[in-house]
Design an enzyme around this catalytic site. Structure first.
Site, PDB file in Angstrom:
ATOM      1  N   ASP A 135       0.845  -1.187   0.000  1.00 21.59           N
ATOM      2  CA  ASP A 135       0.000   0.000   0.000  1.00 21.59           C
ATOM      3  C   ASP A 135       0.881   1.238   0.000  1.00 21.59           C
ATOM      4  O   ASP A 135       1.941   1.266   0.633  1.00 21.59           O
ATOM      5  CB  ASP A 135      -0.895   0.014   1.238  1.00 21.59           C
TER       6      ASP A 135
ATOM      7  N   GLU B  60      -1.560  17.666   8.256  1.00 19.50           N
ATOM      8  CA  GLU B  60      -1.115  18.557   7.179  1.00 19.50           C
ATOM      9  C   GLU B  60      -0.847  19.960   7.711  1.00 19.50           C
ATOM     10  O   GLU B  60       0.146  20.603   7.344  1.00 19.50           O
ATOM     11  CB  GLU B  60      -2.172  18.603   6.073  1.00 19.50           C
TER      12      GLU B  60
ATOM     13  N   PHE C 102      -9.455  24.612  11.647  1.00 17.54           N
ATOM     14  CA  PHE C 102      -9.809  24.014  10.365  1.00 17.54           C
ATOM     15  C   PHE C 102     -11.166  23.344  10.472  1.00 17.54           C
ATOM     16  O   PHE C 102     -11.485  22.690  11.463  1.00 17.54           O
ATOM     17  CB  PHE C 102      -8.755  22.981   9.952  1.00 17.54           C
TER      18      PHE C 102
ATOM     19  N   THR D 204     -15.721  24.569   5.826  1.00 18.55           N
ATOM     20  CA  THR D 204     -15.099  25.714   5.135  1.00 18.55           C
ATOM     21  C   THR D 204     -13.851  25.308   4.369  1.00 18.55           C
ATOM     22  O   THR D 204     -13.427  26.008   3.451  1.00 18.55           O
ATOM     23  CB  THR D 204     -14.720  26.790   6.155  1.00 18.55           C
ATOM     24  N   ARG D 205     -13.239  24.188   4.778  1.00 20.22           N
ATOM     25  CA  ARG D 205     -11.985  23.687   4.196  1.00 20.22           C
ATOM     26  C   ARG D 205     -10.849  24.694   4.366  1.00 20.22           C
ATOM     27  O   ARG D 205      -9.934  24.754   3.561  1.00 20.22           O
ATOM     28  CB  ARG D 205     -12.166  23.330   2.726  1.00 20.22           C
ATOM     29  N   MET D 206     -10.919  25.480   5.435  1.00 24.06           N
ATOM     30  CA  MET D 206      -9.895  26.499   5.701  1.00 24.06           C
ATOM     31  C   MET D 206      -9.620  26.577   7.198  1.00 24.06           C
ATOM     32  O   MET D 206     -10.435  26.159   8.018  1.00 24.06           O
ATOM     33  CB  MET D 206     -10.359  27.879   5.215  1.00 24.06           C
TER      34      MET D 206
ATOM     35  N   ASP E  12      -4.858  -4.236   6.670  1.00 22.06           N
ATOM     36  CA  ASP E  12      -5.351  -4.119   8.040  1.00 22.06           C
ATOM     37  C   ASP E  12      -6.865  -4.014   8.135  1.00 22.06           C
ATOM     38  O   ASP E  12      -7.423  -4.125   9.219  1.00 22.06           O
ATOM     39  CB  ASP E  12      -4.718  -2.917   8.750  1.00 22.06           C
TER      40      ASP E  12
ATOM     41  N   ASP F 211      -9.511  -5.638   3.115  1.00 22.38           N
ATOM     42  CA  ASP F 211      -8.274  -6.288   2.670  1.00 22.38           C
ATOM     43  C   ASP F 211      -8.318  -7.802   2.859  1.00 22.38           C
ATOM     44  O   ASP F 211      -7.447  -8.519   2.356  1.00 22.38           O
ATOM     45  CB  ASP F 211      -7.064  -5.742   3.448  1.00 22.38           C
TER      46      ASP F 211
END
Length: 722
Positions: free
Chosen positions: A341, A382, A409, A413-415, A557, A561
């Site tokens: 993976d 991130e 975050f 709003t993705r901000m 995992d 899978d």
């Protein structure tokens, strides 16, 4: 106050990878000499013929030792008793090799047993616990009474009573009894990290566990049985080699049985025969023939074969990998295709900030400073990576702002960002490029034309673009782009190069689009990739490889899978994964380190190489014994055979006794090598074969000549009349 990223526990690897291509080695440590003494009682118990019959070569040796014992009693002689003692020692030393290997497993099993204790379980009755708000009752029962499908509640300080999956709650769990790692792990419902193991301790909070084991068949029970060798079955290659050893033993047995009639016939044809001393006496002839048989049959590899297999599984356990069978370890050594993976194996689990790309008229440092401030309220991996990059590249640090209003975050709003009041009021935002562009327009600003070019540049390289913008006194503008990328783990490209040298093809599995997958595959150095992969795609790829006669290994995992893990020849399930994944695979990595599959393949290779090397040594060292015994036995009948006595041994009796002593001592000398394993360096099969033939094949010819001559000289000094 400036938000701080939470501390994260670091789980060290069992064995850090060495990627310099020179010093890397798979091994199992040195042999403690005291282990030989501790294993001696078990080796003596294995003298039971009912036990030894499973090893035909050593069973024949034991029968020969019993026969010489009777002959020595009937016709006593120093030579007869010495041969008898050393034949019995040969059998004991062979049992000792297996006993030492098993003792390591029993020591590990005893450690695991200490974690298994009689536990009281709080079983839930009444309403289904998955229905929140509905009442349900608790009933205290013994953990032994639990059945598959029961629900139990476990709180902080309590032991998990059995294997299962978390269906409610989240908790920190101490798994050190199983994995050896002191750092606790998080187990929670509704994901791929829901599996818990009986005997582990909950450190915080409260969870409800659905039991998935049958009585007496817990993961810990299976682990104990496997590591102490109670259920170890011989692998196909081991069975094939055993069959070869049996065939050779039968051939040499027939040859030895016919020697005495041939010798009688020869004397009748040739007439008088020179006197060769005691070797021609009736009391010694049978002992000599038994000695010849034991030295002809492949006793060395016959004695060590079982220990080699047990040690292979032991090396897996030492690296916190539980192999469900010896077949799985052996299959790992024959793997042709390795599926990995992308996320968590080839790359780190989350994308990380790698580069700041400012738009026109904006300086790099200005963009980095704005990105740092706007990311302080972003607790995602991130967001924390943006802060780290700004600090590492530009030495920036945060200055507390008393009037700051932090904007965490949000997936809506993705901000994330911050609003700084006071003179020169300033607002900063960082997030998805489209979301930030819309925010700038809402503030009355203009999105520069160069922004789209930067976004496309990052996207085409397989990265994720995050935009940064600000408003100062009501004027909004875009500052630039942050390039988030999948960071390939250091050293992997060298490991993949080594695997390629071993003839193993590596395939990266990812759900990314083909462009992103191609960029990461090129950077990592894998041979191929499967983009936008679904569970069905993984299964189809494995079947396609197997249809071409290749063995396939993969890790996983999750429940999705499980089909691929079951289909793969080597399926390595993560211990943090679901019960379905662990039941489908034939190995479980207790450290849940996906990259460990590379080490697993190398341990499997080492097992096969060790078996092959010691087989080559065993067969070739018989050559020296032939040169010691055959001239001694037949030089009297055929004087020309005296020319074959190239070691110039003192007498026929000393030659035979020296060969028998060497035959026993070499087994003990090779036990550490069988348990530790032959040194393994990644290379092609032909190169490994050539190396083994030169080192162990040629060494198996030279070493016995020197050792038998040395033993012969010593015997003459201590037993002058021999």
């Amino acid at each position: 106050m400036t938000p701080q990223a939470p501390a994260r526990a670091h789980r060290p690897r069992t064995q850090p990878p060495d990627t310099d291509g020179r010093s890397y080695r798979v091994g199992a440590g040195t042999l403690d000499p005291t282990q030989l003494w501790r294993a001696l009682p078990q080796a003596l118990r294995k003298l039971n013929p009912a036990t030894l019959v499973r090893n035909p070569v050593m069973f024949v040796t034991e029968v020969g030792a019993a026969l010489t014992t009777g002959l020595a009693v009937a016709s006593p002689s120093v030579f007869g008793w010495l041969i008898t003692v050393w034949l019995w020692l040969t059998v004991v030393f062979a049992n000792l090799a297996e006993a030492v290997a098993e003792s390591r497993g029993r020591a590990q099993a005893d450690s695991l047993r200490r974690t298994r204790r009689q536990t009281t379980a709080r079983r839930l009755t009444g309403r289904h616990p998955d229905s929140p708000g509905l009442p349900h009752d608790e009933q205290e029962v013994s953990a032994a009474e639990l059945r598959r499908g029961d629900f139990v509640v476990v709180e902080a300080g309590e032991l998990v009573p059995g294997d299962g999956d978390v269906v409610q709650g989240v908790a920190s769990v101490d798994e050190s009894a199983i994995t050896g790692e002191s750092a606790p792990v998080i187990r929670e419902s509704g994901g791929d990290r829901c599996a818990v193991t009986g005997g582990t301790r909950v450190l915080s909070d409260r969870i409800v566990v659905r039991i998935t084991q049958e009585p007496g068949a817990s993961f810990l029970d299976r682990m104990i049985s496997l590591v102490e060798g109670a259920k170890r079955q011989k692998t196909p290659n081991e069975l094939a080699l055993n069959l070869l050893l049996v065939a050779l033993t039968f051939v040499f047995l027939m040859a030895t049985v016919t020697l005495q009639p041939m010798a009688i016939f020869s004397t009748q044809v040739m007439g008088s025969v020179p006197d060769t001393g005691a070797i021609n006496s009736d009391g010694v002839t049978g002992i000599v023939l038994v000695s010849l048989l034991v030295c002809l049959i492949p006793t060395t590899i016959g004695a060590l074969l079982s220990a080699i297999g047990i040690a292979g599984m032991d090396r897996m356990v030492q690296r916190n990998v539980l192999a469900m069978s010896g077949r799985a370890v052996e299959a790992a050594g024959d793997v042709h295709t390795l599926l990995l993976d992308k996320t968590g194996t080839i790359t780190f689990g989350n994308r990380r900030a790698a580069l700041f790309l400012p738009v026109a008229h904006v300086r790099d440092r200005e963009l980095a400073s704005a990105a740092l401030l706007s990311s302080l309220a972003d607790e995602t991996p991130e967001g924390r990576s943006v802060v780290t990059l700004a600090r590492e590249q530009y030495g920036l640090d945060t200055v507390p702002h008393a009037d700051a209003q932090w904007v965490p975050f949000s997936a809506t709003t993705r901000m994330s960002g911050v609003d700084l009041g006071g003179p020169g009021a300033r607002s900063l935002r960082k997030g998805a490029a489209t979301a930030v562009a819309d925010w700038v327009r809402e503030q009355g600003g203009i999105v520069p034309a160069g922004l789209d070019a930067l976004v496309k540049r990052v996207s085409m390289s397989g990265g994720t673009p995050l935009a940064v913008a600000e408003t100062v006194d009501g004027t909004a503008r875009v500052l630039g782009i942050i390039h988030l990328k999948d960071m390939v783990k250091p050293g992997l490209s060298e490991r993949f190069r080594q695997l390629r040298a071993m003839g193993i093809r590596t395939v990266m599995i990812t759900g990314d689009n083909p462009a992103t997958a191609a960029a990461i595959a090129a950077e990592a150095g894998v041979d191929d990739f499967l983009a936008e992969a679904t569970p069905e795609d993984k299964l189809a790829l494995i079947k396609q490889e197997q249809a071409g006669g290749k063995l396939v290994a993969m890790t996983g995992d999750g429940t999705n899978d499980a089909p691929a893990l079951a289909q793969a020849d080597v399926g390595v399930a993560m211990n943090t994964g679901t019960s379905a994944a662990k039941e489908a695979g034939n190995m479980v990595d207790l450290d849940s380190d996906p990259t460990k599959i590379i080490e697993i393949v190398e341990i499997g290779k080492q097992l096969l190489i060790t078996r092959g090397a010691l087989t080559a040594f065993s067969i070739t060292n018989d050559i020296a014994k032939y040169f010691a015994i055959l001239p001694a036995m037949f030089a009297g009948v055929y004087p020309a055979l005296g020319a074959l006595n190239i070691m110039d041994l003192h007498s026929p009796l000393s030659a035979i006794l020296s060969a028998v002593i060497f035959n026993a001592v070499v087994i003990v000398a090779l036990i550490p090598l069988a348990l530790r394993g032959v040194r393994y360096r990644p290379s092609s099969a032909s190169a490994l074969l050539t190396r083994n033939l030169w080192v162990y094949g040629l060494g198996g010819i030279i070493a016995p000549f020197l050792a038998i001559k040395f033993i012969d000289v010593a015997l003459v000094q201590f037993i002058p009349g021999i």
